[in-house]
Scaffold this active site. Sequence first.
Site, PDB file in Angstrom:
ATOM      1  N   ASN A  86      44.398  33.215  43.192  1.00 21.86           N
ATOM      2  CA  ASN A  86      44.210  33.278  41.737  1.00 21.86           C
ATOM      3  C   ASN A  86      45.218  34.287  41.200  1.00 21.86           C
ATOM      4  O   ASN A  86      45.039  35.488  41.376  1.00 21.86           O
ATOM      5  CB  ASN A  86      42.757  33.719  41.461  1.00 21.86           C
ATOM      6  CG  ASN A  86      42.510  33.982  39.988  1.00 21.86           C
ATOM      7  OD1 ASN A  86      43.341  33.673  39.133  1.00 21.86           O
ATOM      8  ND2 ASN A  86      41.354  34.554  39.691  1.00 21.86           N
ATOM      9  N   LYS A 139      45.892  35.010  38.240  1.00 23.25           N
ATOM     10  CA  LYS A 139      45.452  35.638  36.980  1.00 23.25           C
ATOM     11  C   LYS A 139      46.599  35.647  35.964  1.00 23.25           C
ATOM     12  O   LYS A 139      47.432  34.746  35.977  1.00 23.25           O
ATOM     13  CB  LYS A 139      44.873  37.038  37.246  1.00 23.25           C
ATOM     14  CG  LYS A 139      43.790  36.991  38.331  1.00 23.25           C
ATOM     15  CD  LYS A 139      42.961  38.238  38.409  1.00 23.25           C
ATOM     16  CE  LYS A 139      41.946  38.098  39.537  1.00 23.25           C
ATOM     17  NZ  LYS A 139      41.038  39.228  39.658  1.00 23.25           N
ATOM     18  N   HIS A 142      34.974  32.388  36.269  1.00 23.17           N
ATOM     19  CA  HIS A 142      35.427  33.630  36.896  1.00 23.17           C
ATOM     20  C   HIS A 142      34.810  34.816  36.153  1.00 23.17           C
ATOM     21  O   HIS A 142      34.614  34.765  34.941  1.00 23.17           O
ATOM     22  CB  HIS A 142      36.961  33.711  36.860  1.00 23.17           C
ATOM     23  CG  HIS A 142      37.478  34.851  37.677  1.00 23.17           C
ATOM     24  ND1 HIS A 142      37.514  36.136  37.201  1.00 23.17           N
ATOM     25  CD2 HIS A 142      37.929  34.901  38.955  1.00 23.17           C
ATOM     26  CE1 HIS A 142      37.972  36.930  38.157  1.00 23.17           C
ATOM     27  NE2 HIS A 142      38.239  36.207  39.230  1.00 23.17           N
ATOM     28  N   GLU A 199      35.943  37.515  35.150  1.00 26.16           N
ATOM     29  CA  GLU A 199      36.715  38.046  34.011  1.00 26.16           C
ATOM     30  C   GLU A 199      36.485  37.193  32.776  1.00 26.16           C
ATOM     31  O   GLU A 199      36.499  37.680  31.656  1.00 26.16           O
ATOM     32  CB  GLU A 199      38.200  38.137  34.394  1.00 26.16           C
ATOM     33  CG  GLU A 199      38.431  39.314  35.345  1.00 26.16           C
ATOM     34  CD  GLU A 199      39.468  39.087  36.424  1.00 26.16           C
ATOM     35  OE1 GLU A 199      40.325  38.195  36.274  1.00 26.16           O
ATOM     36  OE2 GLU A 199      39.418  39.815  37.434  1.00 26.16           O
ATOM     37  N   GLU A 228      31.917  36.214  44.281  1.00 25.98           N
ATOM     38  CA  GLU A 228      32.810  37.338  44.009  1.00 25.98           C
ATOM     39  C   GLU A 228      32.017  38.480  43.383  1.00 25.98           C
ATOM     40  O   GLU A 228      31.783  38.495  42.169  1.00 25.98           O
ATOM     41  CB  GLU A 228      33.907  36.902  43.028  1.00 25.98           C
ATOM     42  CG  GLU A 228      34.765  35.767  43.550  1.00 25.98           C
ATOM     43  CD  GLU A 228      36.121  35.747  42.866  1.00 25.98           C
ATOM     44  OE1 GLU A 228      37.112  35.923  43.574  1.00 25.98           O
ATOM     45  OE2 GLU A 228      36.182  35.592  41.642  1.00 25.98           O
ATOM     46  N   GLY A 235      39.497  43.469  42.365  1.00 22.39           N
ATOM     47  CA  GLY A 235      40.602  44.290  41.909  1.00 22.39           C
ATOM     48  C   GLY A 235      40.365  45.783  42.064  1.00 22.39           C
ATOM     49  O   GLY A 235      41.087  46.602  41.506  1.00 22.39           O
ATOM     50  N   SER A 254      38.930  41.799  46.493  1.00 26.71           N
ATOM     51  CA  SER A 254      39.783  42.639  47.336  1.00 26.71           C
ATOM     52  C   SER A 254      39.959  42.091  48.751  1.00 26.71           C
ATOM     53  O   SER A 254      40.074  42.855  49.719  1.00 26.71           O
ATOM     54  CB  SER A 254      39.267  44.089  47.357  1.00 26.71           C
ATOM     55  OG  SER A 254      39.237  44.615  46.040  1.00 26.71           O
TER      56      SER A 254
HETATM   57  P1  PGA Z   1      41.124  40.480  43.903  1.00 27.31           P
HETATM   58  O1  PGA Z   1      40.620  39.321  42.887  1.00 27.31           O
HETATM   59  O2  PGA Z   1      41.417  39.789  45.201  1.00 27.31           O
HETATM   60  O3  PGA Z   1      42.349  41.058  43.250  1.00 27.31           O
HETATM   61  O4  PGA Z   1      40.001  41.455  44.019  1.00 27.31           O
HETATM   62  C1  PGA Z   1      39.812  38.268  43.324  1.00 27.31           C
HETATM   63  C2  PGA Z   1      39.473  37.355  42.172  1.00 27.31           C
HETATM   64  O5  PGA Z   1      39.211  37.845  41.073  1.00 27.31           O
HETATM   65  O6  PGA Z   1      39.458  36.110  42.317  1.00 27.31           O
END
Ligand code: PGA
Length: 251
Positions: free
Chosen positions: A9, A11, A95, A97, A167, A173, A213
């Site tokens: 992803n 983003k 997601h 976010e 997640e 992140g 992460s």
């Molecule tokens: P990250 O994001 O691996 O940077 O923690 C994962 C995601 O949001 O899909």
Amino acid sequence: MRKPFIAGNWKMNTNGAGAKALASGLVGQLSEIDSVDVAVCPPSVYLQSVAKALSSSNIALGAQNMYFESNGAYTGETSAEMLKDVCCTYVIVGHSERRHVLGETDEMVNKKVSTAIGAGLLPILCVGELLEQRQGEETEAVVSRQIKAGLAGLSAEKVEAVTVAYEPVWAIGTGLTATPEQAQEVHLMIRKLLAEIYSESVAADIRIQYGGSAKPGNTAELMACPDVDGLLVGGASLKVDDFAAMIKTVV
Ligand code: PGA
């Protein structure tokens, strides 16, 4: 047998040249791999150029979001049909976010999941608890609610198109990864819930990715968990070598 599935992803990262270079770099490193399903989800403005870079490779294209209407006066939105038209196979839906920064509700997520399937896309349905919800021992309640609401009204036949991505929001992140035990516990809970809603055999077929992460250094231990079938990777998917290394760990 569930085939491992690792998706990147990206983003709201990269630019035109960077997106093409990242896709081409992955094609160069992963052309031989067919024991893992691999997908990348670039920003929507770069879907077409990334599709071109991936053509004739076994890396699939995914989008990060879509709207649940087919067309019309929805300024700034992209429909499932449009994503199909630019060669997307997958679409990430719900997601964290989008839920927590952009105000997406369970009801919107549900409409997106069923619209995506109706259009022939394979949705990746994201679920996960906030830090305060984990600390308040609400993880199971939150994740169950998101799964039930996200899949509401979906038949057993249609749900086979879905990948679930667990997640934990506190791990996204942040560099804080769920331990393999924490991931396995929630993945097993999700699979049991899918068995309750559908059947044991449907639950046994649905892939559940872990995200938060994930990186080369923790891929093996996460993927060793019996109910972790893949990864949804943010930050580490922006580096060709890291993302390719994660996939090669699983082969
Ligand atoms: P990250 O994001 O691996 O940077 O923690 C994962 C995601 O949001 O899909």
